[in-house]
Scaffold this motif. Structure first.
Motif, PDB file in Angstrom:
ATOM      1  N   LEU A 256     -63.136 156.246  63.463  1.00  0.00           N
ATOM      2  CA  LEU A 256     -63.920 156.566  64.659  1.00  0.00           C
ATOM      3  C   LEU A 256     -63.183 157.520  65.589  1.00  0.00           C
ATOM      4  O   LEU A 256     -63.810 158.227  66.379  1.00  0.00           O
TER       5      LEU A 256
ATOM      6  N   PRO B 175     -64.846 162.229  65.207  1.00  0.00           N
ATOM      7  CA  PRO B 175     -65.355 162.960  66.379  1.00  0.00           C
ATOM      8  C   PRO B 175     -64.422 164.077  66.842  1.00  0.00           C
ATOM      9  O   PRO B 175     -64.885 165.159  67.207  1.00  0.00           O
TER      10      PRO B 175
ATOM     11  N   GLY C  72     -63.023 153.765  73.528  1.00  0.00           N
ATOM     12  CA  GLY C  72     -63.966 154.842  73.781  1.00  0.00           C
ATOM     13  C   GLY C  72     -64.108 155.152  75.256  1.00  0.00           C
ATOM     14  O   GLY C  72     -64.219 156.322  75.658  1.00  0.00           O
TER      15      GLY C  72
ATOM     16  N   PHE D 291     -68.182 163.271  74.189  1.00  0.00           N
ATOM     17  CA  PHE D 291     -68.712 163.080  72.843  1.00  0.00           C
ATOM     18  C   PHE D 291     -67.788 162.184  72.014  1.00  0.00           C
ATOM     19  O   PHE D 291     -68.234 161.196  71.409  1.00  0.00           O
ATOM     20  N   ALA D 292     -66.493 162.532  71.976  1.00  0.00           N
ATOM     21  CA  ALA D 292     -65.554 161.776  71.152  1.00  0.00           C
ATOM     22  C   ALA D 292     -65.463 160.324  71.601  1.00  0.00           C
ATOM     23  O   ALA D 292     -65.532 159.389  70.787  1.00  0.00           O
TER      24      ALA D 292
ATOM     25  N   VAL E 150     -68.849 158.310  70.942  1.00  0.00           N
ATOM     26  CA  VAL E 150     -69.058 157.839  69.568  1.00  0.00           C
ATOM     27  C   VAL E 150     -68.352 156.507  69.357  1.00  0.00           C
ATOM     28  O   VAL E 150     -68.935 155.545  68.829  1.00  0.00           O
TER      29      VAL E 150
ATOM     30  N   CYS F 284     -70.018 153.713  71.557  1.00  0.00           N
ATOM     31  CA  CYS F 284     -71.369 153.338  71.098  1.00  0.00           C
ATOM     32  C   CYS F 284     -71.318 152.515  69.817  1.00  0.00           C
ATOM     33  O   CYS F 284     -72.062 151.540  69.671  1.00  0.00           O
ATOM     34  N   VAL F 285     -70.454 152.917  68.894  1.00  0.00           N
ATOM     35  CA  VAL F 285     -70.312 152.124  67.670  1.00  0.00           C
ATOM     36  C   VAL F 285     -69.798 150.726  68.017  1.00  0.00           C
ATOM     37  O   VAL F 285     -70.278 149.718  67.487  1.00  0.00           O
TER      38      VAL F 285
END
Length: 584
Positions: free
Chosen positions: A182, A186, A540, A561-562, A565, A568-569
């Motif tokens: 993860l 990204p 995150g 963005f990075a 991701v 959110c995961v």
């Protein structure tokens, strides 16, 4: 690098160590320590399987070929994707169905106890050498590109990997691998977008790139390129589908989870092919002379990925890239360390030295072995760093072809060709080593030039490597396969007990695993999702907070963005877990 970058790297190392501390409570016995009790869910096992096959070599040795030669390097990663696709279609579920703790136990089931010891004592030093190469590559690259001391980098990274494997065992290794996916994907996507933006967009990238970099017609015009590509596909298929590498699926919950894990790993390799090699090819446009950028790097092209990152990344993002590069190496090392410690304990210490050893003794021995192997890897990496003129690209591929291929080929053939004598396994390996030596010393480029009537002066260094590596693969596959098939004529002379064990192997490998029937422990699916989710969310969030650093808008969006991701995961995993299992 800025202070922001150093802070991000420091946070990454602390976070990885925290994972091992969190998952230490999952360790109750030897099975938990070496294969996570056979309870790992597909998404975590798939991420780990992918990361185990991935290392910082992608950003150094492999990037150097993308920088200088273009698309051919992508063949290796396409072959990896196809190999994992075959895992999903056939091999992955069957590896899990062997119902063993270590891959060498599967070798014993197929070939007998002599082969178990032969491959055990072949795997341990070769695995240590592989890990040393990965760590060496990381140290040398970090020294030249980031200004980090090579010895310090090797020691800090090696000790961190050792602690992760020692404290949390297989659970911490697999969990950290998943989270590292993860982090890695990204940030490399952001690197690709910024690299394309730096050269004027996708159209400009294609237009400004050297004609040779994206010229697929070279398959027929370049000397030995098609020959090399076919050889690499064969080599990677063997390296991802053999009994030695069954370990990546021994931890999964059942046959269905093994298949889904393999599909995830294949998808990640397919998706990464263009992401990982667009930046170094863009670097060939922005920095046509990397020797002036990295005067201390033995092979300046190995810094191509970092060169384009320096030119495009906002403050703080280099730290994320470095973390991704560290993650790529650490994931391969910690998995190999845990796997090799398990092989020593379950395939030598227990059956040979201490047949009556308690589970606690085996667990303590496993931890002691982990420490010993970890120290050995660190010392070996430091010894590599003192050698002159090593090319990471050639070193990794030559080792994989000349040494690892003869080791793994009989462990693939034995899955399909089962009625062979017990000595077919180890004898094929020895034949392969002789073939590797003969090929490298006698089937040289000069021999090929004379045989095929070619002009040696027209062959460049890449084409020479194409011949050397391709010839070794084809010679090994052809001669070792012929020898393995020849041994079938002696199967009838084997004792009845051995022939019965082959039948048992055949029956077990085809019988699907049903967790509810095959395992006695209650599944901990929700606990896995809950813990991984709550590890991802704060990581995150921290990455997203880096958007507050004064940077251009594109850089801020990259952080959002990075980090988004990862967060959110993590949140999706938390929501998936039922509240009755709030973790340890």
């Amino acid at each position: 690098m800025t202070p922001y970058d150093h802070a991000v790297i420091a946070f990454y190392f602390v976070f990885m160590l925290a994972i091992s501390w969190v998952f230490r409570r999952f360790i109750r016995n030897v099975s938990d320590y070496f294969r996570s009790g056979g309870q790992v869910l597909w998404w975590m096992a798939g991420g780990s399987a992918f990361m185990v096959s991935f290392s910082a070599w992608t950003f150094t040795g492999a990037a150097s070929r993308a920088y200088g030669d273009g698309w051919p390097i992508m063949v290796i990663y396409l072959a990896n994707a196809l190999g994992f696709l075959m895992n999903a279609v056939y091999f992955g579920p069957r590896f899990r169905q062997l119902r063993v703790i270590t891959s060498m136990q599967a070798v014993r089931m197929r070939f007998g106890r002599v082969n178990e010891q032969f491959f055990t004592w072949l795997t341990l030093p070769l695995g240590t050498m592989y890990a040393g190469i990965w760590l060496y590559g990381l140290g040398v690259f970090s020294s030249a590109a980031f200004g980090l001391d090579v010895t310090t980098t090797i020691v800090v990274t090696g000790v961190t990997v050792l602690v992760i494997s020692l404290v949390g065992g297989s659970w911490a290794v697999i969990a950290s691998d998943f989270i590292q996916v993860l982090i890695l994907m990204p940030i490399t996507i952001v690197a690709t977008v910024l690299a394309l933006s730096q050269v004027g967009g996708t159209a400009a990238f294609v237009e400004r790139l050297s004609d040779t970099h994206l010229d697929f017609g070279r398959l027929l015009s370049d000397e030995f390129l098609l020959f090399w590509c076919v050889a690499i596909v064969i080599k990677q298929f063997i390296s991802t589908n053999n009994l030695s590498d069954a370990s990546r699926y021994l931890c999964v919950k059942d046959s269905r989870h093994a298949r889904k894990a393999a599909l995830l790993a294949a998808a990640l390799f397919f998706g990464g092919i263009f992401i990982w090699f667009t930046p170094p090819m863009a670097a060939s446009i922005v920095h046509p002379d990397l020797g002036s950028v990295f005067p201390t790097l033995k092979n300046p092209a190995e810094g191509s990925f970092f060169a384009i990152a320096v030119a495009t990344f906002p403050a703080g993002m280099l730290g994320l890239l470095v973390s991704g590069i560290f993650a790529a190496t650490m994931s391969s090392m910690d998995s190999g360390l845990n796997k090799n410690a398990g092989i020593f304990v379950k395939n030598f210490y227990q059956p040979v030295l201490r047949p009556g050893a308690s589970d606690r003794e085996l667990l303590l021995t496993g931890k002691a072995t982990t420490i010993t192997l970890g120290i050995g890897i660190i010392l070996l990496a430091q010894s590599y760093s003192r050698l002159q003129g090593l090319s990471l690209f050639q070193l990794m591929l030559d080792f994989g072809i000349l040494v690892a291929l003869p080791q793994t080929l009989p462990l693939l053939l034995g899955i399909f060709i089962r009625r062979t004598p017990s000595w077919s396994g180890w004898s094929t390996v020895l034949v392969g080593f002789v073939v590797s030596w003969t090929t490298r010393n006698h089937l040289t480029l000069a021999w090929a030039m004379e045989t095929f009537g070619l002009d040696a002066g027209a062959v460049n260094s890449w084409e020479k490597q194409n011949w050397d590596q391709g010839a070794a693969v084809f010679a090994n596959v052809a001669i070792c396969t012929s020898w393995f098939l020849f041994t079938r004529f002696f199967y009838s002379r084997e004792p009845e007990a051995y022939r019965n064990s082959i039948e048992t192997f055949s029956e077990r490998i085809e019988k699907p695993v049903d967790y509810a029937v095959d395992e006695t422990d209650a599944p901990n699916d929700d606990r896995q999702s809950w813990l991984i989710g709550w590890l991802c969310v704060p990581y995150g969030a921290v990455v997203m907070l880096l958007a507050l650093i004064p940077n251009p808008m594109a850089g801020r969006i990259g952080f959002l963005f990075a980090g988004g991701v990862v967060a959110c995961v993590g949140w999706a995993l938390v929501r998936q877990a039922r509240p009755r299992e709030p973790g340890p």
